[in-house]
Design an enzyme around this catalytic site. Structure first.
Site, short mmCIF file in Angstrom:
data_model
loop_
_atom_site.label_atom_id
_atom_site.label_comp_id
_atom_site.label_asym_id
_atom_site.label_seq_id
_atom_site.Cartn_x
_atom_site.Cartn_y
_atom_site.Cartn_z
N ASN A 176 -3.88 -5.16 -2.78
CA ASN A 176 -2.48 -5.85 -2.53
C ASN A 176 -2.17 -6.01 -1.10
O ASN A 176 -1.32 -6.87 -0.75
CB ASN A 176 -1.33 -4.67 -2.80
N LYS A 195 4.18 -7.38 4.25
CA LYS A 195 3.33 -6.70 5.22
C LYS A 195 2.88 -7.86 6.17
O LYS A 195 3.01 -7.76 7.31
CB LYS A 195 2.12 -5.99 4.86
N THR A 200 2.97 -0.09 6.60
CA THR A 200 3.14 0.68 5.15
C THR A 200 4.39 0.66 4.51
O THR A 200 5.45 0.15 5.07
CB THR A 200 2.94 2.20 5.57
N ALA A 201 4.43 0.62 3.18
CA ALA A 201 5.82 0.71 2.49
C ALA A 201 6.45 1.92 2.65
O ALA A 201 7.68 1.89 2.14
CB ALA A 201 5.35 0.30 0.96
N ARG A 212 22.87 9.88 2.71
CA ARG A 212 22.21 10.68 3.74
C ARG A 212 22.31 10.07 5.03
O ARG A 212 22.09 8.84 5.21
CB ARG A 212 20.81 10.87 3.09
N ASP A 217 11.19 16.64 -11.79
CA ASP A 217 11.06 15.46 -11.18
C ASP A 217 9.81 15.28 -10.38
O ASP A 217 8.92 14.52 -10.22
CB ASP A 217 12.19 15.52 -9.94
N ASP A 261 -1.53 4.81 3.39
CA ASP A 261 -1.99 5.65 2.24
C ASP A 261 -3.53 5.20 1.76
O ASP A 261 -3.64 4.04 1.52
CB ASP A 261 -0.96 5.33 0.93
N ASP A 317 -3.17 0.05 7.48
CA ASP A 317 -2.15 0.57 6.18
C ASP A 317 -2.53 2.23 6.45
O ASP A 317 -3.48 2.58 7.03
CB ASP A 317 -3.18 0.23 4.97
#
Length: 300
Positions: A233, A207, A162-163, A119, A83, A57, A55
């Site tokens: 998770n 995942k 990873t997400a 984009r 933001d 993060d 993973d």
């Protein structure tokens, strides 16, 4: 009684749809991961059936990679100050609580897509390269990096899971000298993002599906593979590997690791990591919510 039955069927249908999206996300990520440039040859004779999955993060990197990405985009006037302030709050909650917020994932998923729509893949990839150098390169946990190098030295392939968007994940992997990355795949046509995901965010069960799909493509024996994560998770992903290691674990994962006898590594104490040899591990989402939240902020 009829209302209860209808509700139960709807719940079952929703669960099946979520599983379908998770499976699609995993398969898309595995396909994207295996179509990138050929990785550098391992420093040792290749061990073709074993690999390691990390993973990103709070496992490989301090904090959330997408947070640094958002900071870089804000500096380039993609976001307003308000933001970014909102996203900083999401990062604070992640760093303090150590948990990924499933409600944030659900709330921001659709809004996330508006960020990439229209984009080009080339534009975001180039920006990601710059932002990695500016904000991420010095955020890598040296202890986790050493674990990854241990697998490489043994001739094993090392993949990030990873997400984070696959484009950013691939850059992190390449800069660390790893084999490749599994990440969230945003649909694109003719090099332009459509504003839709392929399946869903690469989070939780997705995942695990991605790791299985990659193992099938690459001829890996998952019983000989090792998975690393900080988050409860990611228990589905950790469970598909023969060896699971909890790195900088949140409280939920720490409890699971202790109950299942998984190794625990914690590099957050400030103490130098113990020397890493070749131990038994060779035998073998703040993130997803943060990804969605970060991608939700539109350009001015």
């Amino acid at each position: 009684m009829e209302a209860v039955c209808v509700s139960a069927w709807r719940g079952k249908d929703k669960s099946q749809e979520l599983e379908r999206l998770a499976t699609l996300a995993g398969e898309a990520s595995a396909q994207a991961a295996t179509t990138v440039a050929e990785p550098p040859a391992p420093p040792a004779p290749p061990d073709l059936t074993a690999a390691a999955f990390f993973d990103v993060d709070n496992t490989m990197m301090m904090g959330a990679s997408i947070f640094y990405f958002a900071r870089g985009l804000a500096a380039r006037k993609f976001f307003t100050s308000a933001d970014l302030a909102g996203f900083v709050w999401q990062q604070v909650k992640f760093r303090i609580g150590g948990r990924e917020n499933k409600e944030d994932i659900k709330t921001h998923r659709e809004r996330a897509l508006s960020f990439v729509a229209g984009r080009t893949v080339e534009e975001l990839t180039a920006i990601s390269e710059e932002i990695y150098d500016e904000l991420m390169a010095d955020k890598i946990w040296s202890g986790t990096r050493a674990l990854a190098q241990m697998h490489l030295d043994a001739g094993q392939r090392v993949w990030l899971v990873t997400a984070t968007p696959i484009e950013l994940a691939a850059i992190i992997s390449r800069r660390l000298g790893l084999t490749g990355a599994l990440g969230t795949v945003a649909e694109s046509r003719d090099g332009v993002y459509t504003g839709r995901l392929v399946g869903d965010l690469l989070h939780g069960r997705a995942k695990a599906h991605a790791v299985r799909a990659l193992a099938s493509r690459e001829g890996l024996n998952l019983k000989r593979c090792t998975a690393y994560s900080d988050s409860q998770n990611d228990v589905p992903m950790l469970s598909v590997a023969g060896t699971a290691v909890a790195v900088n674990p949140d409280s939920g994962l720490r409890d699971v690791a202790r109950a299942r006898g998984w190794e625990i590594r914690d590099f957050r104490t400030g103490r130098k990591a113990a020397r890493i040899g070749v131990p038994s591990v060779l035998g073998a989402g703040a993130v997803a919510g943060a990804v969605a939240a970060g991608m939700a902020y539109r350009r001015r």
